[in-house]
Design a protein around this motif. Structure first.
Motif, mmCIF file in Angstrom:
data_model
loop_
_atom_site.group_PDB
_atom_site.id
_atom_site.type_symbol
_atom_site.label_atom_id
_atom_site.label_comp_id
_atom_site.label_asym_id
_atom_site.label_seq_id
_atom_site.Cartn_x
_atom_site.Cartn_y
_atom_site.Cartn_z
ATOM 1 N N LEU A 1 3.290 30.940 -3.598
ATOM 2 C CA LEU A 1 3.957 29.774 -4.177
ATOM 3 C C LEU A 1 5.461 30.000 -4.315
ATOM 4 C CD1 LEU A 1 1.420 28.894 -7.000
ATOM 5 C CD2 LEU A 1 1.817 27.625 -4.913
ATOM 6 N N SER A 2 5.935 31.199 -3.942
ATOM 7 C CA SER A 2 7.333 31.524 -4.201
ATOM 8 C C SER A 2 8.241 31.244 -3.009
ATOM 9 C CB SER A 2 7.460 32.997 -4.612
ATOM 10 O OG SER A 2 7.226 33.823 -3.498
ATOM 11 N N VAL A 3 7.705 30.658 -1.928
ATOM 12 C CA VAL A 3 8.511 30.536 -0.701
ATOM 13 C C VAL A 3 9.803 29.744 -0.920
ATOM 14 C CG1 VAL A 3 6.714 30.951 1.010
ATOM 15 C CG2 VAL A 3 6.969 28.672 0.045
ATOM 16 N N ALA A 4 9.726 28.641 -1.670
ATOM 17 C CA ALA A 4 10.934 27.835 -1.875
ATOM 18 C C ALA A 4 11.956 28.620 -2.695
ATOM 19 C CB ALA A 4 10.583 26.527 -2.575
ATOM 20 N N ALA A 5 11.476 29.406 -3.641
ATOM 21 C CA ALA A 5 12.380 30.223 -4.447
ATOM 22 C C ALA A 5 13.021 31.305 -3.587
ATOM 23 C CB ALA A 5 11.622 30.844 -5.619
ATOM 24 N N ILE A 6 12.261 31.834 -2.604
ATOM 25 C CA ILE A 6 12.830 32.823 -1.685
ATOM 26 C C ILE A 6 13.958 32.172 -0.885
ATOM 27 C CG2 ILE A 6 12.380 34.296 0.324
ATOM 28 C CD1 ILE A 6 9.561 34.716 -0.688
ATOM 29 N N THR B 1 21.451 31.813 -1.702
ATOM 30 C CA THR B 1 22.455 32.247 -2.674
ATOM 31 C C THR B 1 23.149 33.529 -2.219
ATOM 32 O OG1 THR B 1 21.091 31.304 -4.410
ATOM 33 C CG2 THR B 1 22.811 32.821 -5.098
ATOM 34 N N MET B 2 22.346 34.478 -1.701
ATOM 35 C CA MET B 2 22.917 35.739 -1.233
ATOM 36 C C MET B 2 23.865 35.493 -0.057
ATOM 37 S SD MET B 2 21.904 38.078 -3.186
ATOM 38 C CE MET B 2 20.735 38.297 -4.485
ATOM 39 N N MET B 3 23.471 34.570 0.831
ATOM 40 C CA MET B 3 24.358 34.235 1.947
ATOM 41 C C MET B 3 25.662 33.629 1.413
ATOM 42 S SD MET B 3 22.023 32.771 5.048
ATOM 43 C CE MET B 3 20.787 31.882 4.151
ATOM 44 N N LEU C 1 11.104 34.042 -11.005
ATOM 45 C CA LEU C 1 12.023 35.180 -10.960
ATOM 46 C C LEU C 1 13.098 34.981 -9.888
ATOM 47 C CD1 LEU C 1 12.600 38.058 -12.024
ATOM 48 C CD2 LEU C 1 11.160 38.922 -10.193
ATOM 49 N N PHE C 2 12.656 34.684 -8.641
ATOM 50 C CA PHE C 2 13.624 34.549 -7.539
ATOM 51 C C PHE C 2 14.589 33.385 -7.796
ATOM 52 C CE2 PHE C 2 10.175 36.378 -4.541
ATOM 53 C CZ PHE C 2 10.479 37.655 -4.966
ATOM 54 N N ARG C 3 14.016 32.215 -8.194
ATOM 55 C CA ARG C 3 14.908 31.088 -8.406
ATOM 56 C C ARG C 3 15.762 31.309 -9.648
ATOM 57 N NH1 ARG C 3 15.291 26.180 -5.839
ATOM 58 N NH2 ARG C 3 13.231 26.154 -4.938
ATOM 59 N N SER D 1 19.197 24.642 -6.761
ATOM 60 C CA SER D 1 18.019 23.768 -6.661
ATOM 61 C C SER D 1 17.624 23.504 -5.215
ATOM 62 C CB SER D 1 18.297 22.438 -7.355
ATOM 63 O OG SER D 1 19.398 21.809 -6.741
ATOM 64 N N ILE D 2 18.206 24.284 -4.276
ATOM 65 C CA ILE D 2 17.947 24.057 -2.852
ATOM 66 C C ILE D 2 16.454 24.266 -2.561
ATOM 67 C CG2 ILE D 2 18.307 26.437 -2.062
ATOM 68 C CD1 ILE D 2 20.013 25.311 0.218
ATOM 69 N N ALA D 3 15.917 23.445 -1.645
ATOM 70 C CA ALA D 3 14.524 23.583 -1.179
ATOM 71 C C ALA D 3 13.493 23.409 -2.283
ATOM 72 C CB ALA D 3 14.315 24.937 -0.488
ATOM 73 N N GLN D 4 13.846 22.690 -3.348
ATOM 74 C CA GLN D 4 12.894 22.473 -4.444
ATOM 75 C C GLN D 4 11.651 21.732 -3.935
ATOM 76 O OE1 GLN D 4 14.893 22.155 -8.067
ATOM 77 N NE2 GLN D 4 13.175 23.498 -8.489
ATOM 78 N N GLY D 5 10.484 22.229 -4.282
ATOM 79 C CA GLY D 5 9.252 21.551 -3.895
ATOM 80 C C GLY D 5 8.754 21.899 -2.497
ATOM 81 N N TYR D 6 9.487 22.791 -1.792
ATOM 82 C CA TYR D 6 9.067 23.150 -0.437
ATOM 83 C C TYR D 6 7.715 23.842 -0.414
ATOM 84 C CZ TYR D 6 13.069 21.978 2.490
ATOM 85 O OH TYR D 6 14.011 21.310 3.224
#
Lengths: 333, 325
Positions: free
Chosen positions: A81-86, A92-94, A143-145, A252-257
């Motif tokens: 379930l963490s893919v969008a947060a990844i 963000t790192m980019m 955690l990631f987001r 908030s990028i990719a929220q709900g992906y």
């Protein structure tokens, strides 16, 4: 996932008659896709334009890339379930790297590496500690987001180099976008891995019966770890594409992906209980979701109402074969 | 004493006390009874929702549509109130419970009669219910000035020093405690989660039990819908977006096993309280609220790691390595 697993068997191509291919899940999806395509082309005169059809693909390529890896993971009996947060963390790192003056190649490497690292973290937690993936990834999702939010706050990173825009906005040939080409290439690779290699065979086997696999000498933990890494990797690639397409990073990028990628996988005929599914189904489901959202967009249907159609499509398509069988057996509830 | 320490709730309670203690070192008045009452009140809605989710998770299912149900029901009662301010609040609460029940029954029916895995059903209804909110409202908001004073003030009314919202939460906790520990239904809910096959042989209708828990979580979602809207005095399509995962997180921190069968009312309440204290304390001790997600994420992972140790199957071990897989 959390429901009682029903007895299944590993699908074998050899024992299937031709009729089962015609009435297969994929055939049902093709019919649905053609229907929606026809409805769309009647509903709007702008639909059949090559450029608008090309725009259509941007609706699903990024999520579709994640869905390909997610399909393998769900077939193996796990979920992420963490893919969008990844995606958010990699983006963000980019963004941080851009502020430090990094060039396009470095950005791509960072995006993919962060995705892979996050996937490996999920994989370690699930396989080393033997934890249920649905809860682990709810945790790592926050955690990631959360880390993305700590770094970015309410800011946005902009100023990506011009050459970076190619990944999300470039075209490889006439109207065929780089995103679509990458999605089709990845689909081919995943199809080959899942349906033509012993690794793919083991993914099905692990999803059907992990304990029997362990006794048969299949390294269940290692296979699941690799699948989590792959899902993270694909999320990292999706992060590169979406960041390049939008040209900016927000927390908030990719929220709900995550839910859309899982919807694609389930709509594609992959059993949420693990052990069954095909890449062709997932690719078709991705196209269908792109067609639905794009067609409704042409009709000026707001995004939130589109989600009703996606949700209904998911439930109806899953329920259809069950209702059909019950009706035929004459014992519908 | 040793038996006493086996209860996960005791550890959780100790964790919460420790958390409050740590926060008090930075900001002494946090531990004031008045402030703790405030924290309890702020967390009431999450506690109620976590209890509704708990009964679903206990039966090895999951309800991802709770926050969307909350959003839809909240919008319906807010619009009713705006259009007909004369409807008394208790009647609106009954309407909220019934609307929520209807949405929950749809989930339950699909899980029960069509045997679709609950995660798929509620993934679908998650988007459908939120989309339906848009259709009902036409995308418009219901603002504070459109709501009647009764609608807003009902749950703020103090009674014996506690606001009505806290009393509603306490009432729901007591009800769930009674049902889970003193009724046949509570026993079947546990039994279905622990071993569905054995439950069938014991004469429990597994499908019907799942239907009932979805009806319960639906009603809870509806009740929370009214409470949420009247508390934050704005009804929009965005209300509680993504909140379904906070609810599940509260359950997980509270020691409720996602594999079903393990969990208690006290655990769900304490899990929600833990998350509530974190979100209340961060601004007070001058940590940016942006940290909140990362902290609750870490808390979830830590809780899962701790829970997993107590949950290992107590069965015949033929091969240790296979058990670990």
């Amino acid at each position: 996932m959390t429901d009682t697993p029903a007895p299944r068997h590993i699908p074998d191509r050899l024992d299937k008659p031709l009729s089962s291919a015609i009435f297969s899940w994929e055939a049902l999806l093709v019919v649905i896709a053609v229907l929606i395509f026809a409805v769309n082309s009647f509903a709007s005169p702008y639909f059949l334009d090559p450029w608008s059809l090309s725009d259509l693909t941007f609706n699903f390529t990024e999520k579709g890339l994640i869905a390909l890896a997610m399909a393998l993971l769900i077939i193996s009996g796990e979920i992420d379930l963490s893919v969008a947060a990844i995606v958010a963390l990699a983006s963000t790192m980019m963004g941080m790297a851009v502020q430090a003056g990094a060039g396009t190649p470095v950005l791509v490497v960072i995006g993919i590496a962060v995705g892979l690292g996050c996937g490996a973290f999920n994989g370690l937690l699930v396989t080393r500690l033997g934890l249920p993936s649905i809860v682990v990834t709810i945790g790592t999702m926050s955690l990631f987001r959360g880390i993305a939010f700590i770094i970015l706050g309410d800011q946005a990173y902009k100023g990506y180099p011009a050459s970076f825009a190619f990944f999300g906005q470039g075209y490889v040939w006439w109207v065929f976008s780089f995103e679509l080409a990458l999605f089709l290439l990845a689909a081919l690779i995943y199809w080959f891995v899942l349906h033509r290699t012993s690794f793919g065979r083991k993914v099905f086997a692990v999803g059907n019966n992990p304990v029997a696999c362990q006794f048969s000498g299949v390294r269940v933990g290692r296979i699941k770890f690799i699948l989590f890494c792959l899902t993270g990797l694909m999320s990292g690639i999706a992060a590169v594409l979406i960041t390049s397409r939008l040209g900016s990073t927000r927390p908030s990028i990719a929220q709900g992906y995550e839910l859309e990628a899982i919807t694609m996988v389930v709509l594609g005929g992959v059993s949420i209980l693990g052990g069954a599914g095909s890449i062709l189904g997932v690719v078709l489901a991705a196209f269908i979701m792109g067609l639905v959202t794009f067609g409704l967009g042409l009709l000026n249907v707001p995004g939130i109402v589109m989600s009703i159609f996606i949700g209904l499509l998911l439930i109806i398509v899953i329920a259809l074969p069950i209702v059909w069988r019950r009706l035929r057996e004459g014992r519908f509830a | 004493m040793k038996n006493f320490l086996k209860y996960r709730e005791i550890w959780l309670l100790a964790g919460i006390v420790l958390l409050i203690g740590l926060i008090s070192t930075r900001f002494p008045s946090f531990a004031d009874p008045a402030n703790l009452r405030q924290v309890f009140n702020d967390t009431s809605i999450l506690m109620i929702l976590a209890l509704g989710q708990m009964v679903v998770i206990l039966t090895r299912s999951i309800d991802l549509s709770m926050a969307s149900n909350l959003c839809f029901t909240g919008m319906v009662v807010a619009m009713l109130n705006a259009a007909h301010p004369a409807i008394p609040i208790p009647a609106l609460i009954v309407i909220a419970l019934l609307v929520g029940l209807a949405l929950g029954a749809i989930n339950g029916f699909l899980v029960w009669r069509l045997n679709i895995p609950s995660i798929v059903v509620t993934l679908g209804t998650l988007t459908i219910y939120r989309g339906a909110t848009f259709v009902v409202s036409g995308g418009a908001w219901v603002n504070a000035d459109q709501m009647s004073p009764d609608f807003i003030n009902f749950q703020r009314a103090a009674f014996l020093g506690l606001p009505a919202l806290s009393w509603i939460a306490l009432l729901v906790i007591a009800l769930f405690f009674l049902v889970m520990t003193r009724t046949a239904l509570g026993r079947s809910i546990h039994a279905v989660g622990v071993n569905p096959t054995a439950s069938v042989y014991a004469g429990i209708d597994v499908g019907r039990t799942k239907f009932i828990v979805f009806c319960i979580s639906g009603m809870i979602g509806g009740l929370a819908g009214y409470l949420w809207i009247s508390r934050y005095v704005i009804a929009s399509v965005e209300v509680a977006n993504g909140y379904e995962l906070n609810i599940i997180a509260a359950c997980v921190i509270g020691g409720i096993s996602i594999a079903g069968g393990i969990g208690s009312v006290g655990g769900a309440v304490l899990g929600a309280l833990f998350l509530g204290i974190i979100s209340n304390a961060l601004p007070v001790i001058n940590i940016s609220p942006f940290w909140q997600m990362a902290i609750s994420g870490s808390a979830i992972i830590l809780a899962v790691v701790l829970n997993a140790r107590g949950e290992r199957r107590q069965g015949r071990i033929i091969l240790r390595k296979a058990e670990a897989a």
